[in-house]
Design an enzyme around this catalytic site. Structure first.
Site, PDB file in Angstrom:
ATOM      1  N   CYS A  32      58.750 -23.219 -71.320  1.00 40.97           N
ATOM      2  CA  CYS A  32      58.944 -21.817 -70.938  1.00 40.97           C
ATOM      3  C   CYS A  32      57.981 -20.916 -71.677  1.00 40.97           C
ATOM      4  O   CYS A  32      57.887 -20.950 -72.907  1.00 40.97           O
ATOM      5  CB  CYS A  32      60.387 -21.396 -71.202  1.00 40.97           C
ATOM      6  SG  CYS A  32      60.614 -19.677 -70.807  1.00 40.97           S
ATOM      7  N   GLU A  56      53.762 -17.653 -60.483  1.00 41.81           N
ATOM      8  CA  GLU A  56      54.791 -18.546 -59.946  1.00 41.81           C
ATOM      9  C   GLU A  56      55.031 -18.231 -58.482  1.00 41.81           C
ATOM     10  O   GLU A  56      55.122 -19.137 -57.650  1.00 41.81           O
ATOM     11  CB  GLU A  56      56.096 -18.357 -60.726  1.00 41.81           C
ATOM     12  CG  GLU A  56      55.991 -18.792 -62.161  1.00 41.81           C
ATOM     13  CD  GLU A  56      57.276 -18.476 -62.903  1.00 41.81           C
ATOM     14  OE1 GLU A  56      58.315 -19.012 -62.510  1.00 41.81           O
ATOM     15  OE2 GLU A  56      57.228 -17.689 -63.861  1.00 41.81           O
TER      16      GLU A  56
END
Ligand SMILES: Cc1cc2nc3c(=O)[nH]c(=O)nc-3n(C[C@H](O)[C@H](O)[C@H](O)COP(=O)(O)OP(=O)(O)OC[C@H]3O[C@@H](n4cnc5c(N)ncnc54)[C@H](O)[C@@H]3O)c2cc1C
Ligand SMILES: NC(=O)c1ccc[n+]([C@@H]2O[C@H](COP(=O)([O-])OP(=O)(O)OC[C@H]3O[C@@H](n4cnc5c(N)ncnc54)[C@H](OP(=O)(O)O)[C@@H]3O)[C@@H](O)[C@H]2O)c1
Ligand SMILES: Cc1cc2nc3c(=O)[nH]c(=O)nc-3n(C[C@H](O)[C@H](O)[C@H](O)COP(=O)(O)O)c2cc1C
Length: 1364
Positions: free
Chosen positions: A354, A533
């Site tokens: 992350c 993303e």
């Protein structure tokens, strides 16, 4: 096994290991394709094998304790290995890795000591292709290197040197290397989106060879992570991590705490695998072993207590015992709420893939571990989405569903993310929608869901509770925020025409969390998007695959790859995503900001924990990788617990209860869900109220703040789960885990906290000091008045638009980064430091990065305190509802009304005669009621210190303590006394209570309760615990306050006691608590009896009074004796308070406690306790000069000072340095207190100087102590205070103390030639050095005049504001 079977001279050696309790033989094994079946996969750090230095990963086990394993199956071999008892020896025959030749070699030292080493050589033609790097050829080209470190031979543990293999891929960590160098694997692999659902199939290479039988669940045996960085020393390993852009090096040590199982195998790097085995938890592998749960639990509990700096505390030990016992008996344990929050945050902090971890501390946790049905899960998810979306200002949060006990009782969200778009297969095989969700869409369709067939149809939620068949719930579209994509540049309408959009909240729901061995398979959580993303979701070929359509719409030449049309299309679409989100005020970060913030986090973590696990392959963005700083940073990838882990999609292992998947039943459920979409706002509120806690912390001296806190609780309970806690009952360790903290506090002394606020305030100050880098600042003690001046940073208030503005680049190191707070202060403007303590709390919470919901509220007891509170409470409630997204669901009107209505229902309380006619012990009861250790004293002597002509009384009270330990004190301390109300007033009150029992009957208050039973709801009466059973006389004399003017709420209750219309009207007006009430209260200062006289129609019942009257509070008195002169005694100097209300024209009032002390007899027990006042003690060194200023009763503590000096002088322990006393009174013949005693003390040298100011001496001008200081002794005062660094004490009335302070300021300006600011600084420094001491009694002198003038000023100010 025959001796000759294995040729130990070729490639096999014999090693003896001892099996240990936790780590066994100290290695993990895997299955080989060929026989012998067992191969050493990994050494366990600190295990037997590791310490032997004779075993390596890749070794093949040929035999153990004489049992031949060369032909045994893998299972049989494991059985043999496991059969070795703990503590037992294992004689292993092992063969070196393929392609090597291994043997042991023993030599002897000069002293004749044997040394054995393991020698492993490559075969002459090794099948190894070394990996060469252009950057570091020297480090990687070595093939095999031989290290020889020789140790003494030991029969039990053979030690030897080992060969360190350096020809493995660069990221395999050798246990034995001192430092690890990394080669950067720069490649252009496009990685999957961060936090997205991996769709790639797992490589068979990864798990194919891993030993399933060794219980792969235990491989997640992760180890503790201390908060402190591991400081590398010559014994410890560290990895040197270089940043190739800046040449900066970091020493990483945190990896030493990592899970021993890692991605990489000895011969290959698995760094690019989507789901490496160490990141997967598959419930099909069975339950983890009790031993592994114990280990993880211990590590986790250690981490948790270390984080609170309570490691090795009693609480830590007790919790560990509790957890271990629970694991032993049930296989698992329940995390406390705080452990859960800590675990969730740490799991995020530990997640190597992350990039947004800088925000790890800012995660809101919804604890839904108690849900039992899919419907409750659905409700929780709705709340989660609402909170997370926050109208576009996205907030990170996580919802915990019940942990896994068993795969058969699992709670799971089957969707990979809460918000996902469906995918439909067309007849021609093509796909419409998001192919990532094809499987789930088809599953939903089989369960009865019908999608619209569009490209962006929201998938329903497929929820599973308690291992039952999953159920479908349509996602309420109003909870899903979506952003339509458009291009920022004019003339680029092609994008709008493509009709693309994406959702705002990426809420991953298929990852599981392992927190200290407790597995949570259902934990949806979200952060916010990084733009790339979404770009990949739309452009990747396995997803929407829009790269060609975009390029064509842009008019690019798509024929030649070298035209970089793909890159151009990617860039433009990414640009559009960022532009559209930003334009719609939806949180998003671009990859440059994201990587920069990660680098900041990385560097923070290096400092805080000595490391930061990171998966370089995932962290480098898919666009412009090398343009981001992370590209150039070497990072280690490893797994820590708590951890986020992959789990297989449930439909791959779930066994449907019905083989036809109960289609019809599920359809039925689906119909029901349509109704749930319309879930009413009330239900949402109920659901949320159960989840969001609001903690109301109060500190109070006379009980008002407590009463206000209770009102606040009333209003907050309309939307939250609100609790009221006294500050001194609150464990500060909980603070960082709070969602919402409301503080209600008064201010005492002269800007100080009430006694029960001191502990929390100091603890907060300490945290702030500890968190400040400036250690100098930390060393100085700050007074609360000075804390009250906030820095602009800490005064930030969240506004509606920017509330919790996700400052995505900023780190959230502040302890309270995740806590929302608001403060209300009660005070009086008659004091110079108005509401100073409330301000100090507000500042401290701000400095710890708590998020301020609203500016501090202030309530002046002289002017509209109640009204100010009500306004503030309503505003803060509204703001909290907004913040937690509850506004639409709450009926604000109802909630606000609860502030003016009292909860007392007459029918729900009654007073009955108690079955035991025994009166309680007053001192004990008061102690329990007020949570204080009380002692009882008796009167020895009382003396009026004023002359008979005076007309007023100041009395010296001598109490006998019988050397009770609880009553030990130092000169300067206070005595708290619980008084008794005037018996005449009590009598009169009893005569007005309609149902008063006779004065000797013991009664008890009972409350009506209700409980459920099989025959319906049962109502019954239960003893109310507020007061013990006692006579009404005792209740009104000793426990309840009958003289403080009733509050508006109490008046409201009176108005409901069958009053006549006229009185009801007036009571109604007064009970609004507005200016009419304030004026009435100030003018009459009415006690309860006077109120009942003013409203004679009130039909008063005892129950109402017993339940609603405030408790009678203790009064404080500065102790007036030294224990050395009067051992076993405590003396007080008490001014007997009497005054006429209405500025002298009203009825005569008597102060409760001073009158009580003026009337007690020597057979009465006086309930008292000592309150230490460390800031008002004599200097520790005896040669420090002191000036004591105390007019009137302000002389009280100074008598204890001079007595103390006298005792020391008499003992020869003191040679009597300067102690100057300044006393003021009206008239030398009336109220010159302790005149003779002072003269005697001067004679003995305890007092060096005595000055007096007389204010009402006939024919002479009025003189106050401050006048004497200024006109008679300014040089003396300057010399003592400035030159001799002496101490300055002031005691008594606050106005006098303020004027004395101003006078000192003036003297410093004149004599020290200082500016006013410098002089003020000097006085402040005296306060921090604890040389300026104040003991403030309150507004005692000219009470009416002072209060009146402050009130008038306040009124004028508010009127002029309202005219503006
Ligand atoms: C730290 C500390 C130390 C103290 N030390 C001493 C001490 O050593 N000696 C001492 O005598 N006192 C001392 N006091 C004051 C003491 O605690 C009590 O407040 C005082 O004795 C009055 O209490 P009471 O119960 O007699 O009066 P209460 O019944 O409490 O009545 C007092 C109240 O009456 C009202 N009132 C008083 N005068 C008037 C007026 N003229 N007009 C209108 N309203 C008025 C005010 O509201 C006042 O608060 C100290 C106070 C503190 C906080
Ligand atoms: N909680 C309470 O309400 C409480 C507690 C204790 C005592 N009291 C009340 O206080 C009074 C007696 O108190 P006491 O014996 O301590 O004092 P006091 O005798 O009233 O006053 C002592 C001296 O201080 C002077 N003074 C007044 N205002 C001053 C100021 N601003 N600065 C400096 N000096 C000032 C007085 O002058 P003047 O001639 O101007 O008065 C007097 O000379 C009583 O009326 C008693 O009821 C009230
Ligand atoms: C001895 C004493 C000292 C006080 N000091 C202050 C002060 O410094 N600043 C202030 O604003 N209020 C001060 N007050 C007023 C109180 O804060 C106020 O009465 C408040 O309403 C009390 O609330 P509580 O019952 O919750 O303690 C003081 C009151 C007393 C009796």
């Amino acid at each position: 096994m025959g001796k000759n079977k294995f040729d130990l001279t070729v490639n096999a050696i014999s090693v003896v290991l001892t099996k240990r309790h936790k780590t066994g033989l100290g290695f993990l094994v895997r299955e080989r394709q060929i026989k012998p079946k067992v191969e050493v996969m990994e050494l366990v750090e600190d295990g037997s094998a590791f310490h032997s230095h004779l075993i390596q990963a890749g070794d093949v086990i040929l035999a153990v304790n004489g049992v031949d394993l060369t032909t045994a199956s893998y299972k049989e071999s494991l059985k043999t290995l496991r059969a070795i008892p703990v503590g037992g020896k294992a004689v292993l025959i092992i063969k070196g890795p393929e392609g090597f030749q291994t043997h042991l070699q023993t030599t002897f030292t000069k002293e004749g000591q044997p040394r054995t080493v393991r020698i492993t050589h490559p075969n002459p033609n090794p099948p190894i292709t070394p990996f060469h790097s252009a950057k570091q050829p020297d480090k990687l080209s070595g093939g095999l290197r031989e290290l020889q470190s020789v140790t003494n031979r030991d029969d039990n543990m053979i030690k030897s040197t080992q060969l360190v293999e350096t020809s493995q891929l660069s990221c395999s960590l050798s246990q034995n290397k001192r430092s690890i160098d990394f080669q950067l694997l720069h490649h252009n692999r496009i990685k999957p989106p961060i936090c997205d659902v991996p769709t790639d199939k797992q490589s068979p290479e990864d798990t194919g060879t891993v030993d399933k039988d060794t219980n792969t669940r235990d491989k997640v045996a992760l180890t503790p992570v201390s908060e402190m960085p591991q400081i590398p020393n010559n014994k410890q390993e560290f990895a040197n991590l270089k940043n190739w852009e800046t040449d900066q090096n970091h020493r990483e040590t945190l990896y030493l705490k990592a899970c021993p199982i890692n991605h990489c195998a000895p011969k290959k790097c698995n760094g690019s695998l989507m789901q490496p085995s160490n990141m997967v938890c598959d419930p099909r592998d069975g339950k983890p072993s009790v031993e592994s749960v114990r280990q993880l639990a211990k590590d986790f509990i250690d981490q948790y207590f270390t984080s609170m700096k309570r490691n090795n505390s009693e609480a830590h030990g007790a919790r560990l015992d509790e957890v271990m016992n629970s694991i032993d008996s049930t296989g698992t344990y329940e995390l406390t709420k705080n452990e859960l929050i800590f675990g969730a945050k740490t799991a995020w902090r530990n997640a190597p893939r992350c990039i947004g971890r800088i925000q790890w501390n800012k995660l809101h946790v919804f604890d839904c571990r108690k849900v039992t049905s899919t419907y409750e899960m659905f409700e929780a998810i709705c709340s989660h989405l609402k909170y997370a979306t926050n109208k576009g200002n996205i907030r990170s949060c996580i919802t915990f569903f019940p942990p896994r006990n068993d795969v058969k009782t699992e709670f799971r969200v089957w969707n990979s993310q809460l918000i996902r778009y469906a995918c439909y297969r067309q007849e021609d095989g093509s796909l419409v929608g998001d192919p990532a969700n094809l499987e789930l869409t088809e599953l939903c369709e089989r369960l009865g869901w019908k999608g619209k067939g569009g490209r962006f149809d929201l998938l329903p939620l497929l929820l599973q509770a308690n291992g039952e068949d999953p159920e479908l719930y349509e996602l309420p579209s109003n909870l899903v925020l979506e952003v339509k994509l458009r291009h920022p540049d004019a003339g680029q309408e092609w994008l709008e025409k493509m009709n693309l959009k994406w959702y705002a909240v990426p809420a991953v729901s298929n990852i599981m969390l392992n927190i200290g061995g407790v597995e949570f398979p259902g934990v949806p959580f979200n952060g916010w998007f990084m733009g790339t993303e979404i770009g990949r979701d739309l452009l990747d070929t396995a997803r929407y695959n829009l790269i060609l359509p975009v390029a064509e719409a842009m008019g690019l030449n798509t024929k030649k790859t070298a035209s970089l049309w793909k890159d151009k299309a990617i860039l433009e679409l990414n640009l559009a995503v960022l532009h559209s989100f930003q334009n719609d005020n939806v949180t998003i970060m671009d990859h440059h900001v994201a990587t920069e913030s990660f680098m900041k986090h990385f560097s923070n973590e290096m400092k805080l924990r000595g490391g930061c696990p990171g998966d370089w392959v995932w962290l480098v963005p898919p666009v412009s990788g090398s343009a981001t700083p992370i590209f150039h940073q070497e990072i280690l990838n490893y797994t820590l617990n708590p951890a986020c882990l992959y789990q297989p999609d449930p439909w791959h292992y779930y066994k449907w209860k019905d083989s036809v998947m109960k289609k019809r039943k599920n359809k039925l459920h689906f119909k029901e869900l349509a109704r749930s979409v319309l879930m009413t706002s009330r239900m949402m509120t109920k659901a949320m109220a159960n989840r969001i806690k609001a903690t109301i912390l109060y500190a109070s001296e006379t009980g008002k703040s407590y009463a206000y806190s209770k009102s606040l609780q009333e209003i907050f309970n309309h939307a939250f789960d609100a609790k009221v806690v006294a500050m001194d009952q609150y464990d500060i360790c909980n603070l960082e885990y709070e969602a919402l903290v409301l503080i209600v506090t008064s201010t005492f002394g002269n800007g100080d906290p009430p006694e029960n606020g001191e502990y929390l305030a100091q603890a907060l100050q300490k945290i702030v000091r500890d968190s400040k880098e400036d250690q100098k600042k930390a060393a100085t003690k700050r007074r609360f008045q000075s804390v009250a001046t906030a820095t602009p940073m800490s005064r930030r208030v969240s506004t509606k638009q920017n509330s919790f503005s996700n400052d995505i680049q900023s780190s959230t190191q502040g302890v309270l980064a995740n806590v929302k707070f608001a403060v209300f202060g009660l005070g009086s403007r008659a004091y110079p430091h108005f509401c100073a303590f409330a301000h100090a709390m507000d500042t401290l919470l701000g400095e710890l990065e708590g998020e301020r919901l609203m500016e501090i509220g202030e309530g002046d007891e002289l002017c509209g305190q109640e009204e100010s509170f009500r306004t503030w409470a309503q505003e803060v409630f509204t703001s909290a509802c907004d913040t937690f997204c509850l506004r639409e669901q709450v009926n604000l009107e109802d909630a606000n009304a609860s502030l003016s209505t009292s909860k007392f229902e007459r029918a729900d309380f009654r007073v009955v005669v108690h079955d035991k006619q025994v009166q309680p012990n007053v001192v004990e009861t008061l102690g329990t009621m007020h949570r204080k250790k009380l002692s009882s004293c008796r009167l020895i002597r009382r003396k009026n210190l004023q002359s008979e002509e005076s007309g007023r009384s100041t009395i010296l009270i001598q109490l006998e303590t019988k050397n009770c330990e609880n009553l030990n004190f130092c000169p300067g301390d206070h005595l708290g006394i619980y008084p008794r109300n005037d018996p005449d007033l009590v009598k009169e009150l009893l005569s007005k209570v309609r149902d008063a029992t006779d004065e000797n009957t013991v009664v008890v208050l009972e409350a009506k309760r209700e409980k459920r039973s099989i025959i319906g709801n049962l109502k019954y009466w239960e003893e109310d615990t507020r007061l013990p059973p006692c006579t009404l006389n005792m209740a009104f004399s000793r426990f309840l306050d009958i003289t403080t003017p009733p509050t508006p709420q109490l008046l409201k209750l009176f108005s409901e006691c069958d009053v006549n219309q006229e009185e009801s009207k007036t009571l109604e007006v007064l009970s609004q608590g507005q200016s009419e009430y304030e004026d009435w209260k100030f003018l009459n200062n009415p006690n309860l009896i006077e109120v009942l006289n003013q409203f004679p129609s009130i039909q008063l019942e005892a129950a109402l009074l017993l339940k609603q009257l405030p408790l009678l509070q203790a009064r404080y008195y500065s102790i007036s004796s030294s224990p050395e002169i009067f051992p076993g005694e405590i003396h007080c100097t008490v001014s007997v308070v009497t005054y006429h209300t209405r500025g002298g024209t009203g009825p005569l009032h008597h102060g409760v406690c001073s009158s009580y002390l003026n009337s007690i007899t020597d057979d009465e027990e006086v309930a008292c306790f000592v309150r230490t006042a460390p800031t008002f003690h004599l200097p520790l060194k005896d040669n420090i000069p002191c000036i004591l200023v105390g007019p009137g009763t302000g002389i009280a503590p100074f008598r204890s000072f001079w007595q103390q000096r006298l005792a020391e002088i008499r003992k020869g322990a003191h040679n009597g340095c300067t102690m100057a006393l300044l006393f003021g009174c009206r008239n030398p013949n009336h109220d010159h207190l302790y005149k003779q005693e002072v003269a005697a003390a001067m004679k003995e040298g305890a007092i060096s100087h005595a000055y007096t100011a007389f204010s009402r001496e006939k024919g002479k001008p009025k003189r106050y102590v401050q006048n004497v200081i200024m006109s008679e002794i300014p040089d003396f005062v300057y010399d003592i205070v400035h030159e001799k660094k002496g101490h300055f004490y002031v005691c008594g009335d606050v106005t006098m103390a303020t004027e004395v302070n101003k006078t000192l300021l003036k003297i410093l300006c004149i004599k020290g030639e200082m500016t006013k600011e410098k002089a003020q600084e000097f006085i402040n420094s005296m306060k921090t050095e604890e040389r300026y001491h104040e003991d403030i009694f309150g507004v005692t002198l000219r009470t009416y005049e002072v209060n009146r003038s402050v009130r008038l000023k306040g009124k004028e100010k508010s009127e002029s504001l309202s005219h503006k």
